[in-house]
Design a protein around this motif. Structure first.
Motif, PDB file in Angstrom:
ATOM      1  N   ARG A   1      47.959  22.844  34.241  1.00 24.96           N
ATOM      2  CA  ARG A   1      47.080  23.824  34.849  1.00 24.96           C
ATOM      3  C   ARG A   1      47.957  24.793  35.625  1.00 24.96           C
ATOM      4  O   ARG A   1      48.766  24.395  36.432  1.00 24.96           O
TER       5      ARG A   1
ATOM      6  N   VAL B   1      42.535  24.742  47.950  1.00 24.01           N
ATOM      7  CA  VAL B   1      43.505  25.451  48.793  1.00 24.01           C
ATOM      8  C   VAL B   1      43.187  25.198  50.271  1.00 24.01           C
ATOM      9  O   VAL B   1      44.055  24.792  51.057  1.00 24.01           O
ATOM     10  N   VAL B   2      41.923  25.394  50.645  1.00 20.55           N
ATOM     11  CA  VAL B   2      41.515  25.152  52.034  1.00 20.55           C
ATOM     12  C   VAL B   2      41.690  23.666  52.373  1.00 20.55           C
ATOM     13  O   VAL B   2      42.265  23.313  53.411  1.00 20.55           O
TER      14      VAL B   2
ATOM     15  N   LYS C   1      55.583  24.853  44.226  1.00 26.56           N
ATOM     16  CA  LYS C   1      54.181  24.632  44.614  1.00 26.56           C
ATOM     17  C   LYS C   1      54.013  23.239  45.241  1.00 26.56           C
ATOM     18  O   LYS C   1      54.593  22.269  44.759  1.00 26.56           O
ATOM     19  N   ASN C   2      53.249  23.178  46.303  1.00 25.77           N
ATOM     20  CA  ASN C   2      52.939  21.913  46.993  1.00 25.77           C
ATOM     21  C   ASN C   2      54.189  21.135  47.405  1.00 25.77           C
ATOM     22  O   ASN C   2      54.183  19.898  47.399  1.00 25.77           O
TER      23      ASN C   2
ATOM     24  N   TRP D   1      28.670  32.266  52.415  1.00 25.91           N
ATOM     25  CA  TRP D   1      27.491  31.477  52.020  1.00 25.91           C
ATOM     26  C   TRP D   1      27.283  30.227  52.873  1.00 25.91           C
ATOM     27  O   TRP D   1      26.164  29.855  53.164  1.00 25.91           O
TER      28      TRP D   1
ATOM     29  N   LEU E   1      29.696  29.218  42.297  1.00 28.49           N
ATOM     30  CA  LEU E   1      31.083  29.129  41.806  1.00 28.49           C
ATOM     31  C   LEU E   1      31.243  29.851  40.464  1.00 28.49           C
ATOM     32  O   LEU E   1      30.468  29.623  39.543  1.00 28.49           O
TER      33      LEU E   1
ATOM     34  N   ASP F   1      38.751  16.044  42.444  1.00 28.16           N
ATOM     35  CA  ASP F   1      40.183  15.758  42.480  1.00 28.16           C
ATOM     36  C   ASP F   1      40.794  15.933  43.872  1.00 28.16           C
ATOM     37  O   ASP F   1      41.073  14.955  44.564  1.00 28.16           O
TER      38      ASP F   1
ATOM     39  N   ASP G   1      41.413  34.193  51.569  1.00 26.67           N
ATOM     40  CA  ASP G   1      41.222  33.440  50.325  1.00 26.67           C
ATOM     41  C   ASP G   1      42.443  33.579  49.406  1.00 26.67           C
ATOM     42  O   ASP G   1      43.038  34.657  49.326  1.00 26.67           O
TER      43      ASP G   1
ATOM     44  N   GLU H   1      36.067  28.794  37.364  1.00 25.52           N
ATOM     45  CA  GLU H   1      36.366  27.683  38.289  1.00 25.52           C
ATOM     46  C   GLU H   1      35.618  26.413  37.860  1.00 25.52           C
ATOM     47  O   GLU H   1      36.117  25.311  38.026  1.00 25.52           O
TER      48      GLU H   1
ATOM     49  N   VAL I   1      34.135  31.713  50.910  1.00 26.44           N
ATOM     50  CA  VAL I   1      33.197  30.591  51.082  1.00 26.44           C
ATOM     51  C   VAL I   1      32.358  30.774  52.352  1.00 26.44           C
ATOM     52  O   VAL I   1      31.169  30.432  52.392  1.00 26.44           O
TER      53      VAL I   1
ATOM     54  N   LYS J   1      46.135  13.674  49.502  1.00 25.63           N
ATOM     55  CA  LYS J   1      47.323  14.537  49.387  1.00 25.63           C
ATOM     56  C   LYS J   1      47.025  15.851  50.095  1.00 25.63           C
ATOM     57  O   LYS J   1      46.020  16.501  49.800  1.00 25.63           O
TER      58      LYS J   1
ATOM     59  N   VAL K   1      26.431  23.739  45.990  1.00 25.23           N
ATOM     60  CA  VAL K   1      27.372  24.859  46.209  1.00 25.23           C
ATOM     61  C   VAL K   1      27.970  25.369  44.898  1.00 25.23           C
ATOM     62  O   VAL K   1      28.505  26.475  44.840  1.00 25.23           O
TER      63      VAL K   1
HETATM   64  P1  NAD Z   1      40.635  27.450  45.335  1.00 30.29           P
HETATM   65  O1  NAD Z   1      40.553  26.635  46.550  1.00 30.29           O
HETATM   66  O2  NAD Z   1      41.562  28.603  45.336  1.00 30.29           O
HETATM   67  O3  NAD Z   1      39.178  27.948  44.930  1.00 30.29           O
HETATM   68  C1  NAD Z   1      39.022  28.786  43.823  1.00 30.29           C
HETATM   69  C2  NAD Z   1      38.217  30.042  44.189  1.00 30.29           C
HETATM   70  O4  NAD Z   1      36.843  29.698  44.327  1.00 30.29           O
HETATM   71  C3  NAD Z   1      38.625  30.668  45.507  1.00 30.29           C
HETATM   72  O5  NAD Z   1      38.572  32.062  45.393  1.00 30.29           O
HETATM   73  C4  NAD Z   1      37.550  30.166  46.475  1.00 30.29           C
HETATM   74  O6  NAD Z   1      37.363  31.018  47.584  1.00 30.29           O
HETATM   75  C5  NAD Z   1      36.344  30.180  45.574  1.00 30.29           C
HETATM   76  N1  NAD Z   1      35.265  29.277  45.971  1.00 30.29           N
HETATM   77  C6  NAD Z   1      35.363  28.031  46.463  1.00 30.29           C
HETATM   78  N2  NAD Z   1      34.152  27.460  46.544  1.00 30.29           N
HETATM   79  C7  NAD Z   1      33.263  28.371  46.101  1.00 30.29           C
HETATM   80  C8  NAD Z   1      31.869  28.359  45.906  1.00 30.29           C
HETATM   81  N3  NAD Z   1      31.127  27.265  46.140  1.00 30.29           N
HETATM   82  N4  NAD Z   1      31.273  29.473  45.431  1.00 30.29           N
HETATM   83  C9  NAD Z   1      32.027  30.562  45.116  1.00 30.29           C
HETATM   84  N5  NAD Z   1      33.345  30.632  45.249  1.00 30.29           N
HETATM   85  C10 NAD Z   1      33.958  29.535  45.731  1.00 30.29           C
HETATM   86  O7  NAD Z   1      41.056  26.563  44.055  1.00 30.29           O
HETATM   87  P2  NAD Z   1      40.717  25.063  43.617  1.00 30.29           P
HETATM   88  O8  NAD Z   1      40.762  25.085  42.149  1.00 30.29           O
HETATM   89  O9  NAD Z   1      39.549  24.498  44.305  1.00 30.29           O
HETATM   90  O10 NAD Z   1      41.981  24.256  44.154  1.00 30.29           O
HETATM   91  C11 NAD Z   1      43.292  24.541  43.693  1.00 30.29           C
HETATM   92  C12 NAD Z   1      44.252  24.030  44.735  1.00 30.29           C
HETATM   93  O11 NAD Z   1      44.049  22.630  44.880  1.00 30.29           O
HETATM   94  C13 NAD Z   1      45.698  24.254  44.373  1.00 30.29           C
HETATM   95  O12 NAD Z   1      46.387  24.753  45.494  1.00 30.29           O
HETATM   96  C14 NAD Z   1      46.204  22.862  44.024  1.00 30.29           C
HETATM   97  O13 NAD Z   1      47.561  22.687  44.343  1.00 30.29           O
HETATM   98  C15 NAD Z   1      45.326  22.001  44.889  1.00 30.29           C
HETATM   99  N6  NAD Z   1      45.151  20.639  44.378  1.00 30.29           N
HETATM  100  C16 NAD Z   1      45.341  19.623  45.242  1.00 30.29           C
HETATM  101  C17 NAD Z   1      45.173  18.316  44.798  1.00 30.29           C
HETATM  102  C18 NAD Z   1      45.335  17.193  45.767  1.00 30.29           C
HETATM  103  O14 NAD Z   1      45.328  16.020  45.352  1.00 30.29           O
HETATM  104  N7  NAD Z   1      45.443  17.471  47.062  1.00 30.29           N
HETATM  105  C19 NAD Z   1      44.779  18.048  43.489  1.00 30.29           C
HETATM  106  C20 NAD Z   1      44.568  19.122  42.632  1.00 30.29           C
HETATM  107  C21 NAD Z   1      44.759  20.425  43.086  1.00 30.29           C
END
Ligand code: NAD
Length: 334
Positions: free
Chosen positions: A250, A106-107, A151-152, A48, A173, A136, A71, A177, A45, A142, A169
């Motif tokens: 998922r 994740v971040v 996990k988590n 960009w 993506l 979400d 990442d 995703e 990320v 959370k 953004v």
């Molecule tokens: P992720 O954060 O791993 O992102 C997916 C990929 O997309 C990564 O490789 C990332 O670097 C890339 N990326 C991100 N933004 C981008 C962009 N604009 N352009 C190009 N690439 C980009 O995955 P995710 O699906 O966003 O999140 C999954 C995580 O979220 C899991 O760890 C899950 O447990 C957590 N989660 C948390 C909650 C909560 O309520 N806190 C809810 C659902 C999921």
């Protein structure tokens, strides 16, 4: 620009949604009290979006340090979060620092946890950059990391000061995703809001050509629903949670969905979401993974089931044999 208020008494905050919000320094600064911020993102990320956010903050007189994490879900660990704390302590940041999470779930989850525990809690802002994080994970407070045994499994509830959703953004993506995020959006309609589901059916005609206006509408409604759920949970305790598994689960970046109703199946297929899980996963393995999930309560698996579109109930009634037999029906043949 649109906004959704998450009303949680003194922990209330706004989610703002619009195009090219990343570079609006005043919007970022509005969510901060001090003049020092640490921008935390990952190496994908960052290429960009780190620079525009950093410049936007600096034009508001805010000093910004950048922390770039590796990442991937594999790095969603306490070790990585500890690395964030190391960086904060080395630069002697105090309680007036604001952490800014720029990235996917994740971040966001890791920065939220880092903020919750650093010096007993510092402010943080979410700038979610995946569709899934926008609809979400960035909303609801959370935070957490994975443990080798689940996990988590390590985390805390900690609300951000604000969530800034820049729909532009999504242009970088990857399609898979986008699909993962759309699956979440459809789930909101199924569990909570039949009118939203039927509007999605009408408006989501092509997954590869999402209009900015459609995306903003979808994100806004999803955030409103998640905010409604959070507010109800804060007031009344448990409601059929959106984080729960519907009739699918998922896993990594794939979504497995089982749908009885024709309408659901039609929409899910149109969005090119998988309806079967790979044959390399056995029903037993899937079942064992479900048992480790946080949805298990007092040893019992809880399922979110649909009475009708838009009406969900929590059920603990399914026997192990029944669950295994359902799972085996949705295994891919090749
Ligand atoms: P992720 O954060 O791993 O992102 C997916 C990929 O997309 C990564 O490789 C990332 O670097 C890339 N990326 C991100 N933004 C981008 C962009 N604009 N352009 C190009 N690439 C980009 O995955 P995710 O699906 O966003 O999140 C999954 C995580 O979220 C899991 O760890 C899950 O447990 C957590 N989660 C948390 C909650 C909560 O309520 N806190 C809810 C659902 C999921």
């Amino acid at each position: 620009m649109e906004s959704v208020r998450v009303a949680l008494a003194e922990r209330s905050y706004d989610i703002v949604i619009g195009e090219s919000l990343l570079s609006r320094g005043s919007l970022l600064a509005k969510n901060m009290t001090g003049d020092r911020a640490v921008l935390i993102t990952n190496d994908t990320v960052a290429q960009w979006y780190a620079q525009p956010v950093q410049t936007a903050l600096e034009t508001q007189g805010i000093a910004v340090d950048l922390v770039v994490l590796p990442d991937g879900e594999a790095h969603k660990t306490l070790d990585t979060v500890s690395g964030i704390w190391d960086a904060l302590l080395q630069k002697q940041y105090g309680r007036d620092v604001t952490l800014i999470a720029l990235g996917g779930g994740v971040v966001g989850d890791m920065v939220g946890l880092a903020a919750a525990l650093y010096q007993r809690g510092v402010k943080f802002i979410q700038i979610p950059t995946t569709l899934l994080a926008q609809v979400d994970s960035s909303v609801g407070g959370k935070t957490g990391v994975n443990h080798p045994l689940g996990k988590n499994m390590i985390g805390a509830f900690y609300q951000p000061q604000g969530v800034i959703i820049d729909t532009a953004v999504l242009q970088t993506l990857p399609q898979r995703e986008i699909s993962a995020g759309l699956a979440e959006v459809v789930k909101y309609g199924l569990i909570w809001d039949a009118a939203f589901f039927s509007e999605l059916e009408t408006r989501l005609t092509r997954v590869d050509a999402l209009e900015p206006e459609l995306v903003a509408w979808m994100i806004r409604r999803a955030c409103e629903i998640k905010a409604e759920v959070e507010e109800m949970q804060a007031k009344y305790g448990k409601v059929p949670g959106l984080a729960a598994v519907l009739v699918g689960a998922r896993k990594d970046s794939q979504t497995y969905v089982r749908m009885k109703k024709k309408a659901c199946r039609r929409l899910i297929e149109r969005l090119q979401l998988p309806t079967r899980y790979p044959c390399s996963v056995t029903p037993d393995k899937l079942f064992a993974a479900m048992r480790l999930d946080k949805k298990v309560l007092r040893g019992q698996l809880r399922f979110i089931l649909l009475k009708a579109i838009g009406k969900a109930v929590i059920s603990t009634q399914a026997s192990d044999e029944h669950v295994l037999s359902v799972l085996s029906q949705f295994k891919s043949e090749q």
